[in-house]
Write a protein that holds these residues in place. Structure first.
Motif, PDB file in Angstrom:
ATOM      1  N   ARG A   1      56.553  24.458  26.966  1.00 42.76           N
ATOM      2  CA  ARG A   1      55.631  24.810  25.895  1.00 42.76           C
ATOM      3  C   ARG A   1      54.321  24.034  26.020  1.00 42.76           C
ATOM      4  N   MET A   2      54.427  22.715  26.231  1.00 39.10           N
ATOM      5  CA  MET A   2      53.218  21.893  26.333  1.00 39.10           C
ATOM      6  C   MET A   2      52.382  22.268  27.553  1.00 39.10           C
ATOM      7  N   VAL A   3      53.040  22.444  28.683  1.00 40.95           N
ATOM      8  CA  VAL A   3      52.319  22.683  29.929  1.00 40.95           C
ATOM      9  C   VAL A   3      51.799  24.115  30.027  1.00 40.95           C
ATOM     10  N   PHE A   4      52.649  25.089  29.730  1.00 44.85           N
ATOM     11  CA  PHE A   4      52.252  26.484  29.932  1.00 44.85           C
ATOM     12  C   PHE A   4      51.556  27.110  28.720  1.00 44.85           C
ATOM     13  N   ASP A   5      51.933  26.708  27.501  1.00 40.14           N
ATOM     14  CA  ASP A   5      51.346  27.318  26.316  1.00 40.14           C
ATOM     15  C   ASP A   5      50.145  26.543  25.765  1.00 40.14           C
ATOM     16  N   GLU A   6      50.134  25.226  25.969  1.00 39.80           N
ATOM     17  CA  GLU A   6      49.098  24.397  25.345  1.00 39.80           C
ATOM     18  C   GLU A   6      48.107  23.813  26.344  1.00 39.80           C
ATOM     19  N   SER A   7      48.136  24.277  27.583  1.00 34.17           N
ATOM     20  CA  SER A   7      47.180  23.819  28.592  1.00 34.17           C
ATOM     21  C   SER A   7      46.877  24.995  29.519  1.00 34.17           C
ATOM     22  N   PRO A   8      45.874  24.871  30.360  1.00 31.94           N
ATOM     23  CA  PRO A   8      45.543  25.970  31.275  1.00 31.94           C
ATOM     24  C   PRO A   8      46.406  26.002  32.543  1.00 31.94           C
ATOM     25  N   THR A   9      47.486  25.243  32.566  1.00 29.18           N
ATOM     26  CA  THR A   9      48.324  25.153  33.763  1.00 29.18           C
ATOM     27  C   THR A   9      49.042  26.469  34.036  1.00 29.18           C
TER      28      THR A   9
END
Length: 124
Positions: free
Chosen positions: A65-73
């Motif tokens: 969630r943090m990496v894929f939903d809350e960042s452009p990663t």
């Protein structure tokens, strides 16, 4: 900001910052040290987690969630850590990192590790 850039984070860990994971005071101090970095190195406007929110076992779904939903990663490499002198699971277990790759097969690559001194010889 580049709009069409593909963002590939080649170092992603599923941390276990729970103090019960530490082998004594050195491991606990290492967790405290990492939490201190979190407190002072966040960019302005980023949320700083409380010790209770930070110092725990993180789960692959939360990291996703943090990496894929809350960042452009776009894609990551989920890497275990071999800090086995300080932590029971190395601080980022291979099982949790492999689960990350299973949950996000098109976005996460599992980076396994081999410790030759701990490998068992097999006959073919």
């Amino acid at each position: 900001m580049i709009e069409d850039a593909f963002v590939f984070d080649c170092v992603c860990h599923v941390f276990n910052f729970d103090k019960s994971n530490a082998f004594g005071k050195p491991g606990e101090m290492f967790i405290d040290h990492l939490y201190a970095f979190h407190q002072v190195l966040n960019a302005p406007g980023e949320k700083t987690l409380s010790p209770e929110e930070y110092m725990r076992q993180w789960h692959p779904e939360e990291i996703g969630r943090m990496v894929f939903d809350e960042s452009p990663t776009d894609m990551i490499v989920a890497q275990p850590l071999p800090l086995t002198d300080l932590f029971k699971d190395g601080l980022s277990s291979w099982e949790r990192c492999a689960e990350m790759a299973r949950l996000y097969p098109d976005r996460a690559i599992f980076w396994g590790r081999l410790i030759p001194s701990r490998a068992k010889k097999r006959s073919i």
